[in-house]
Design a protein around this motif. Sequence first.
Motif, PDB file in Angstrom:
ATOM      1  N   PRO A 188      17.136 -10.265  -0.719  1.00  0.00           N
ATOM      2  CA  PRO A 188      15.713 -10.489  -0.978  1.00  0.00           C
ATOM      3  C   PRO A 188      15.156  -9.425  -1.910  1.00  0.00           C
ATOM      4  N   VAL A 189      14.126  -9.803  -2.674  1.00  0.00           N
ATOM      5  CA  VAL A 189      13.631  -8.971  -3.766  1.00  0.00           C
ATOM      6  C   VAL A 189      12.437  -8.126  -3.330  1.00  0.00           C
ATOM      7  N   LEU A 190      12.478  -6.839  -3.708  1.00  0.00           N
ATOM      8  CA  LEU A 190      11.326  -5.954  -3.556  1.00  0.00           C
ATOM      9  C   LEU A 190      10.703  -5.747  -4.933  1.00  0.00           C
ATOM     10  N   PRO A 191       9.453  -6.186  -5.142  1.00  0.00           N
ATOM     11  CA  PRO A 191       8.819  -5.943  -6.443  1.00  0.00           C
ATOM     12  C   PRO A 191       8.694  -4.440  -6.711  1.00  0.00           C
ATOM     13  N   ILE A 192       8.629  -4.076  -7.977  1.00  0.00           N
ATOM     14  CA  ILE A 192       8.430  -2.676  -8.358  1.00  0.00           C
ATOM     15  C   ILE A 192       7.210  -2.555  -9.261  1.00  0.00           C
ATOM     16  N   ASP A 193       6.614  -1.384  -9.243  1.00  0.00           N
ATOM     17  CA  ASP A 193       5.528  -1.056 -10.164  1.00  0.00           C
ATOM     18  C   ASP A 193       5.708   0.386 -10.605  1.00  0.00           C
ATOM     19  N   GLU A 194       4.660   0.995 -11.131  1.00  0.00           N
ATOM     20  CA  GLU A 194       4.789   2.360 -11.643  1.00  0.00           C
ATOM     21  C   GLU A 194       5.077   3.388 -10.559  1.00  0.00           C
ATOM     22  N   HIS A 195       4.927   3.003  -9.291  1.00  0.00           N
ATOM     23  CA  HIS A 195       5.218   3.908  -8.179  1.00  0.00           C
ATOM     24  C   HIS A 195       6.541   3.590  -7.491  1.00  0.00           C
ATOM     25  N   GLY A 196       7.352   2.750  -8.099  1.00  0.00           N
ATOM     26  CA  GLY A 196       8.644   2.408  -7.526  1.00  0.00           C
ATOM     27  C   GLY A 196       8.593   1.118  -6.719  1.00  0.00           C
ATOM     28  N   ALA A 197       9.558   0.980  -5.820  1.00  0.00           N
ATOM     29  CA  ALA A 197       9.656  -0.253  -5.025  1.00  0.00           C
ATOM     30  C   ALA A 197       8.455  -0.393  -4.093  1.00  0.00           C
ATOM     31  N   GLN A 198       7.979  -1.622  -3.962  1.00  0.00           N
ATOM     32  CA  GLN A 198       6.861  -1.908  -3.055  1.00  0.00           C
ATOM     33  C   GLN A 198       7.432  -2.139  -1.650  1.00  0.00           C
ATOM     34  N   VAL A 199       7.635  -1.056  -0.949  1.00  0.00           N
ATOM     35  CA  VAL A 199       8.328  -1.117   0.337  1.00  0.00           C
ATOM     36  C   VAL A 199       7.501  -1.805   1.414  1.00  0.00           C
ATOM     37  N   ARG A 200       6.228  -2.028   1.159  1.00  0.00           N
ATOM     38  CA  ARG A 200       5.417  -2.768   2.140  1.00  0.00           C
ATOM     39  C   ARG A 200       5.921  -4.194   2.331  1.00  0.00           C
ATOM     40  N   GLU A 201       6.735  -4.677   1.380  1.00  0.00           N
ATOM     41  CA  GLU A 201       7.281  -6.026   1.488  1.00  0.00           C
ATOM     42  C   GLU A 201       8.475  -6.083   2.441  1.00  0.00           C
ATOM     43  N   LEU A 202       8.981  -4.945   2.865  1.00  0.00           N
ATOM     44  CA  LEU A 202      10.186  -4.935   3.695  1.00  0.00           C
ATOM     45  C   LEU A 202      10.010  -5.624   5.051  1.00  0.00           C
ATOM     46  N   PRO A 203       8.936  -5.376   5.805  1.00  0.00           N
ATOM     47  CA  PRO A 203       8.833  -5.998   7.132  1.00  0.00           C
ATOM     48  C   PRO A 203       8.931  -7.519   7.112  1.00  0.00           C
ATOM     49  N   GLY A 204       8.460  -8.154   6.072  1.00  0.00           N
ATOM     50  CA  GLY A 204       8.527  -9.612   6.015  1.00  0.00           C
ATOM     51  C   GLY A 204       9.734 -10.157   5.295  1.00  0.00           C
ATOM     52  N   SER A 205      10.628  -9.294   4.857  1.00  0.00           N
ATOM     53  CA  SER A 205      11.776  -9.744   4.061  1.00  0.00           C
ATOM     54  C   SER A 205      12.943 -10.221   4.913  1.00  0.00           C
ATOM     55  N   GLY A 206      12.961  -9.838   6.198  1.00  0.00           N
ATOM     56  CA  GLY A 206      14.092 -10.176   7.053  1.00  0.00           C
ATOM     57  C   GLY A 206      15.330  -9.358   6.773  1.00  0.00           C
ATOM     58  N   ALA A 207      15.186  -8.263   6.009  1.00  0.00           N
ATOM     59  CA  ALA A 207      16.342  -7.449   5.622  1.00  0.00           C
ATOM     60  C   ALA A 207      16.731  -6.479   6.723  1.00  0.00           C
ATOM     61  N   ALA A 208      18.033  -6.244   6.831  1.00  0.00           N
ATOM     62  CA  ALA A 208      18.549  -5.228   7.748  1.00  0.00           C
ATOM     63  C   ALA A 208      18.743  -3.901   7.039  1.00  0.00           C
ATOM     64  N   ALA A 209      18.738  -3.931   5.706  1.00  0.00           N
ATOM     65  CA  ALA A 209      18.928  -2.727   4.913  1.00  0.00           C
ATOM     66  C   ALA A 209      18.213  -2.893   3.585  1.00  0.00           C
ATOM     67  N   ALA A 210      18.017  -1.786   2.891  1.00  0.00           N
ATOM     68  CA  ALA A 210      17.376  -1.816   1.581  1.00  0.00           C
ATOM     69  C   ALA A 210      18.129  -0.883   0.645  1.00  0.00           C
ATOM     70  N   LEU A 211      18.519  -1.399  -0.512  1.00  0.00           N
ATOM     71  CA  LEU A 211      19.193  -0.609  -1.543  1.00  0.00           C
ATOM     72  C   LEU A 211      18.155  -0.180  -2.565  1.00  0.00           C
ATOM     73  N   LEU A 212      17.932   1.145  -2.674  1.00  0.00           N
ATOM     74  CA  LEU A 212      16.890   1.664  -3.552  1.00  0.00           C
ATOM     75  C   LEU A 212      17.418   2.802  -4.418  1.00  0.00           C
ATOM     76  N   THR A 213      16.695   3.066  -5.523  1.00  0.00           N
ATOM     77  CA  THR A 213      16.963   4.218  -6.386  1.00  0.00           C
ATOM     78  C   THR A 213      15.715   5.098  -6.373  1.00  0.00           C
ATOM     79  N   PRO A 214      15.460   5.835  -5.296  1.00  0.00           N
ATOM     80  CA  PRO A 214      14.176   6.506  -5.105  1.00  0.00           C
ATOM     81  C   PRO A 214      13.904   7.658  -6.064  1.00  0.00           C
ATOM     82  N   ALA A 215      14.934   8.398  -6.477  1.00  0.00           N
ATOM     83  CA  ALA A 215      14.698   9.558  -7.336  1.00  0.00           C
ATOM     84  C   ALA A 215      14.326   9.150  -8.750  1.00  0.00           C
ATOM     85  N   HIS A 216      14.844   8.009  -9.211  1.00  0.00           N
ATOM     86  CA  HIS A 216      14.609   7.563 -10.590  1.00  0.00           C
ATOM     87  C   HIS A 216      14.908   6.072 -10.645  1.00  0.00           C
TER      88      HIS A 216
END
Length: 493
Positions: free
Chosen positions: A245-273
């Motif tokens: 499932p897709v997490l939208p991104i903006d100038e502040h990075g991934a929109q993690v507020r979408e995680l609770p409704g995504s049904g995901a057990a994990a999230a792959l992110l690039t938080p530093a850059h």
Amino acid sequence: MESKVNPGEAAPVGGAGEAPVRGGAGGGPGGGKGGDLHLELSDGPGGRRGALMRALRDAVRTGRLAPGTRLPPYRTLAADLGLARNTVAEAYAELVAEGWLTARQGSGTRVADRAEPTHSGRPRRPATSFRPRRPVHDLVQGTPDASAFPRTAWLASARRALAAAPHEAFGPGDPRGRTELRHAVAEYLARARGVRADPARIVVCSGFANALRLLGQVIDGAVAVESYGLGFHRSLLTAAGRDTPVLPIDEHGAQVRELPGSGAAAALLTPAHQFPTGGPLHPARRAALIDWARAEGGVVLEDDYDGEFRYDRQPVGAVQGLDPERVVYIGSVSKSLSPALRLGWMVLPGHLVEAVLERKGERESWASSLEQLTLADFLASGSYDRHVRRMRRMYRRRRDRLVAALAERAPHVRVTGIAAGLHAVLGLPPGTERSVVQAAARRGLAVEGLDLYRHGEATGVPGDGLVVGYGTPPEHAFAGALNALCEALPPPP
């Protein structure tokens, strides 16, 4: 008696129970000191000498003996084939006269350079048809400057590591990886990246892709991914049976507020850059990410692919430091040293260590123990820190040159994602991305469009852009690559 080899039998040289061939020093392709030679001697005119000459001609004609290959001295070949020395010497001399072989004092007898194999009934293609066309200039992201690899320091570490290696280092070893490397990585990550790393929870792997393959088999459920990222990584998760499932991104990075409704057990992110758009994950979102993982029992897969290279302020610390039990920290030396080394690591929560090791297996999916020992020394000796500092200065200069060239020649092009990493994103006018990539290709420049990294299920209007890897070209080629890039960009609106 001239021969101990029955006609029609294979005559292997240096086989089991026989003395090894003692060739002269040096040697061309496929040949050299002590090289074996397999010949089949068959009945025909000319006796043993004729059989040997036919066998040698056939080996050259078919390409089994390539031009430049050094043949055994005639005394050695005679002994191994059970032939008289004069028989082999005369065969060599006649083949030299015919142009199949060459003989020079001190160089021995070799297959002549013009004695190329023939391909009966099949037209020969020119050699160039097998060579992929390479761009003149390369600004594709993903690799460091290969010419800047610290060969001298790496060789010094390799020598020290090999001299100090215990005997058991040359056996199967520990699927976690060499203990020397795990301890060195733990110290470095704690100091430089803010990672809370216990060596017992570190598993060495052969790069990020290897780590993601293993984790994709261990995680039970979907893995949310950022709307822009490497399609290859998404394909690894899909191959493991994981939805993405897709997490939208903006100038502040991934929109993690979408995680609770995504049904995901994990999230792959690039938080530093964020890859490839640039920019770190906002502090509030980092906290929200950990809150989600704790509340839902989720796992964060932190891809710290270029965390060492930050130019305008101190590097952003790893998310893993906020909660080591909910974050898998994944790193490698692909960007900092070289992707050719195939060395990476996972810093795992305690509950995932055994599951990952079980998937890894006792003898498969291992990185070279000798390279692990070398990297351990490279880290412990301070050579890694010195190399990273040197490359950070060099890449910052390149980034500044890129920004300056665009400001002068294409001020209408917006540059983003330049605070860190080895690439930048160039914003383009709507609808121009594909034509700009094609214009670059016509100028011999390899560069990629931003759309290449967009998730197929991402929503919203995609922005046009280029992902420019300024770390890839060697220093002497960077100016030419910048010029080709500026020429390919669209004119001001």
